[in-house]
Design an enzyme around this catalytic site. Structure first.
Site, PDB file in Angstrom:
ATOM      1  N   ASP A   1       0.824  -1.211   0.000  1.00 10.78           N
ATOM      2  CA  ASP A   1       0.000   0.000   0.000  1.00 10.78           C
ATOM      3  C   ASP A   1       0.860   1.264   0.000  1.00 10.78           C
ATOM      4  O   ASP A   1       1.975   1.257   0.519  1.00 10.78           O
ATOM      5  CB  ASP A   1      -0.926  -0.027   1.233  1.00 10.78           C
ATOM      6  CG  ASP A   1      -2.116   0.901   1.086  1.00 10.78           C
ATOM      7  OD1 ASP A   1      -2.350   1.417  -0.029  1.00 10.78           O
ATOM      8  OD2 ASP A   1      -2.819   1.118   2.090  1.00 10.78           O
ATOM      9  N   GLY A   2       0.318   2.325  -0.582  1.00 10.56           N
ATOM     10  CA  GLY A   2       0.983   3.631  -0.514  1.00 10.56           C
ATOM     11  C   GLY A   2       1.585   4.122  -1.825  1.00 10.56           C
ATOM     12  O   GLY A   2       2.305   5.125  -1.827  1.00 10.56           O
ATOM     13  N   ASN A   3       1.290   3.458  -2.932  1.00 10.06           N
ATOM     14  CA  ASN A   3       1.823   3.903  -4.232  1.00 10.06           C
ATOM     15  C   ASN A   3       1.341   5.319  -4.564  1.00 10.06           C
ATOM     16  O   ASN A   3       2.113   6.139  -5.056  1.00 10.06           O
ATOM     17  CB  ASN A   3       1.358   2.973  -5.363  1.00 10.06           C
ATOM     18  CG  ASN A   3       1.947   1.588  -5.260  1.00 10.06           C
ATOM     19  OD1 ASN A   3       2.845   1.361  -4.445  1.00 10.06           O
ATOM     20  ND2 ASN A   3       1.467   0.669  -6.078  1.00 10.06           N
ATOM     21  N   GLY A   4       0.056   5.578  -4.281  1.00  9.56           N
ATOM     22  CA  GLY A   4      -0.522   6.882  -4.597  1.00  9.56           C
ATOM     23  C   GLY A   4       0.114   7.998  -3.781  1.00  9.56           C
ATOM     24  O   GLY A   4       0.473   9.051  -4.313  1.00  9.56           O
ATOM     25  N   ARG A   5       0.292   7.746  -2.484  1.00 10.41           N
ATOM     26  CA  ARG A   5       0.893   8.763  -1.618  1.00 10.41           C
ATOM     27  C   ARG A   5       2.372   8.969  -1.940  1.00 10.41           C
ATOM     28  O   ARG A   5       2.897  10.073  -1.845  1.00 10.41           O
ATOM     29  CB  ARG A   5       0.694   8.389  -0.141  1.00 10.41           C
ATOM     30  CG  ARG A   5      -0.681   8.793   0.370  1.00 10.41           C
ATOM     31  CD  ARG A   5      -1.055   8.057   1.625  1.00 10.41           C
ATOM     32  NE  ARG A   5      -1.390   6.667   1.338  1.00 10.41           N
ATOM     33  CZ  ARG A   5      -1.510   5.729   2.270  1.00 10.41           C
ATOM     34  NH1 ARG A   5      -1.292   6.027   3.535  1.00 10.41           N
ATOM     35  NH2 ARG A   5      -1.844   4.512   1.920  1.00 10.41           N
TER      36      ARG A   5
ATOM     37  N   ARG B   1      -0.118   9.455 -10.285  1.00 13.27           N
ATOM     38  CA  ARG B   1      -0.363   8.204  -9.531  1.00 13.27           C
ATOM     39  C   ARG B   1       0.220   6.979 -10.225  1.00 13.27           C
ATOM     40  O   ARG B   1       0.786   6.093  -9.584  1.00 13.27           O
ATOM     41  CB  ARG B   1      -1.878   7.973  -9.378  1.00 13.27           C
ATOM     42  CG  ARG B   1      -2.504   8.642  -8.175  1.00 13.27           C
ATOM     43  CD  ARG B   1      -3.949   8.196  -8.023  1.00 13.27           C
ATOM     44  NE  ARG B   1      -4.070   6.938  -7.290  1.00 13.27           N
ATOM     45  CZ  ARG B   1      -4.042   6.862  -5.953  1.00 13.27           C
ATOM     46  NH1 ARG B   1      -3.904   7.916  -5.220  1.00 13.27           N
ATOM     47  NH2 ARG B   1      -4.159   5.682  -5.356  1.00 13.27           N
TER      48      ARG B   1
ATOM     49  N   HIS C   1       2.477   3.449  -9.155  1.00  9.67           N
ATOM     50  CA  HIS C   1       2.216   2.027  -9.395  1.00  9.67           C
ATOM     51  C   HIS C   1       3.393   1.381 -10.130  1.00  9.67           C
ATOM     52  O   HIS C   1       3.752   0.232  -9.862  1.00  9.67           O
ATOM     53  CB  HIS C   1       0.923   1.844 -10.192  1.00  9.67           C
ATOM     54  CG  HIS C   1      -0.301   2.266  -9.428  1.00  9.67           C
ATOM     55  ND1 HIS C   1      -0.520   1.881  -8.118  1.00  9.67           N
ATOM     56  CD2 HIS C   1      -1.372   3.033  -9.773  1.00  9.67           C
ATOM     57  CE1 HIS C   1      -1.672   2.410  -7.694  1.00  9.67           C
ATOM     58  NE2 HIS C   1      -2.201   3.106  -8.679  1.00  9.67           N
TER      59      HIS C   1
ATOM     60  N   SER D   1      -7.600  -5.307  -5.386  1.00  9.85           N
ATOM     61  CA  SER D   1      -8.703  -5.879  -4.614  1.00  9.85           C
ATOM     62  C   SER D   1     -10.010  -5.812  -5.409  1.00  9.85           C
ATOM     63  O   SER D   1     -10.124  -5.063  -6.379  1.00  9.85           O
ATOM     64  CB  SER D   1      -8.859  -5.137  -3.289  1.00  9.85           C
ATOM     65  OG  SER D   1      -9.475  -3.879  -3.487  1.00  9.85           O
TER      66      SER D   1
ATOM     67  N   LEU E   1      10.700 -20.664  -4.811  1.00  8.73           N
ATOM     68  CA  LEU E   1       9.657 -19.837  -4.184  1.00  8.73           C
ATOM     69  C   LEU E   1       8.312 -19.978  -4.901  1.00  8.73           C
ATOM     70  O   LEU E   1       8.265 -20.012  -6.129  1.00  8.73           O
ATOM     71  CB  LEU E   1      10.104 -18.368  -4.247  1.00  8.73           C
ATOM     72  CG  LEU E   1       9.094 -17.311  -3.769  1.00  8.73           C
ATOM     73  CD1 LEU E   1       9.063 -17.233  -2.255  1.00  8.73           C
ATOM     74  CD2 LEU E   1       9.421 -15.944  -4.353  1.00  8.73           C
TER      75      LEU E   1
ATOM     76  N   ARG F   1       2.009  -4.822   6.191  1.00  7.75           N
ATOM     77  CA  ARG F   1       1.292  -3.797   5.425  1.00  7.75           C
ATOM     78  C   ARG F   1       2.100  -2.512   5.486  1.00  7.75           C
ATOM     79  O   ARG F   1       2.486  -2.058   6.571  1.00  7.75           O
ATOM     80  CB  ARG F   1      -0.131  -3.553   5.940  1.00  7.75           C
ATOM     81  CG  ARG F   1      -0.867  -2.507   5.061  1.00  7.75           C
ATOM     82  CD  ARG F   1      -2.353  -2.433   5.299  1.00  7.75           C
ATOM     83  NE  ARG F   1      -2.968  -1.527   4.307  1.00  7.75           N
ATOM     84  CZ  ARG F   1      -4.256  -1.546   3.965  1.00  7.75           C
ATOM     85  NH1 ARG F   1      -5.064  -2.423   4.531  1.00  7.75           N
ATOM     86  NH2 ARG F   1      -4.725  -0.710   3.055  1.00  7.75           N
TER      87      ARG F   1
ATOM     88  N   SER G   1      -8.367  -4.707   4.830  1.00  5.37           N
ATOM     89  CA  SER G   1      -8.933  -4.392   3.511  1.00  5.37           C
ATOM     90  C   SER G   1      -9.325  -5.649   2.720  1.00  5.37           C
ATOM     91  O   SER G   1      -9.023  -5.761   1.535  1.00  5.37           O
ATOM     92  CB  SER G   1      -7.968  -3.521   2.704  1.00  5.37           C
ATOM     93  OG  SER G   1      -7.680  -2.322   3.391  1.00  5.37           O
TER      94      SER G   1
END
Ligand code: IPE
Ligand code: IPE
Ligand code: MG
Length: 239
Positions: A16-20, A29, A33, A61, A127, A184, A192
């Site tokens: 999370d946090g790509n936009g910020r 934005r 990403h 999501s 993996l 996260r 979420s």
């Protein structure tokens, strides 16, 4: 990293946090990403090197369709591009790729690329890299319940025999161990709609760092935190 460190078998990440991150860098934005994708590529390699067996990441999501058409379109383009790159990375690093989530909503070419990626890496023994796209835990459980009902009505399964492990085997994550550590980024401390069933006993690690700034040192910090936890599963200690 301290060699006595216990490596979690399965690590799950809410990226999370790509936009910020993009906002902080005064770029669109989409650039956030793209930077996030590069971080993911590096994280997959780091996880493989550290000996993590399963890495599950939340990429898109079921709720993310509510974002602007422009952003959703850009993310789909990024998945397309990334699916091709990932095939190369997975082949070179003996990585098995698996997608979880509901695939029917994707464009036919993307569905095909996902299928190809899964089939061509199926036999790899390193993996297991799991990407959650159009994933929602509630949606996954409802799909599972529907399949159980179908199997019961067709006489393939007895309602009385449905146990927790039966239910697990009807989820997209069937056959995989539950995550030991969930990370996260970006300071948000909620799930979420990510792996609600599977995270029942998982240790959670939250960091304020935006996903594009995540790196190996941050991953090692999360693992060190995990090592400091007293793992309990409702009473008994591990080992
Ligand atoms: C996570 O970054 C990536 C996706 C959800 C696809 P965000 O896009 O949610 O970034 P923030 O939360 O707006 O900073
Ligand atoms: C969760 O992040 C989904 C992914 C990281 C793909 P969001 O940014 O979409 O979640 P909320 O809206 O903050 O809960
Ligand atoms: Mg977000």
């Amino acid at each position: 990293m301290d060699s006595s460190m216990k490596i979690p078998k399965h690590v799950a990440i809410i990226m999370d946090g790509n936009g910020r991150w993009a906002k902080a860098h005064k770029v669109p934005r989409q650039m956030g990403h793209k930077a996030g994708c590069e971080t993911l590529e590096q994280t997959v390699e780091d996880a493989a090197r550290l000996g993590i067996e399963y890495l599950t990441v939340y990429a898109f999501s079921t709720e993310n369709w509510k974002r602007s058409e422009e952003e959703v379109g850009a993310l789909m383009q990024l998945f397309r591009f990334y699916a091709k790159r990932l095939l190369k990375i997975a082949t070179e690093n003996n990585i098995r790729v698996k997608m979880i989530g509901e695939k029917s909503r994707f464009a036919p070419d993307l569905k095909e690329a996902i299928e190809k990626l899964e089939t061509l890496t199926e036999e790899n023994t390193g993996l297991t890299f799991v990407i959650a796209v159009n994933y929602g835990s509630r949606d996954e459980m409802i799909r599972g319940v529907r399949k159980i009902i179908t199997d019961v009505s067709e006489g393939k399964l007895n309602a009385a025999d449905v146990t927790e492990s039966t239910f697990s085997s009807y989820l997209d994550t069937a056959g995989m161990p539950d995550p030991d550590l969930m990370i996260r980024t970006s300071g948000e401390e909620r799930l979420s709609n990510f792996l609600l069933w599977q995270l029942a006993y998982t240790e959670f690690y939250f960091t304020d760092i935006f996903w594009p700034d995540f790196n190996r040192a941050e991953l090692e910090k999360a693992i060190a935190y995990y090592n400091g936890r007293d793992r309990r599963f409702g009473g008994r200690n591990e080992e």
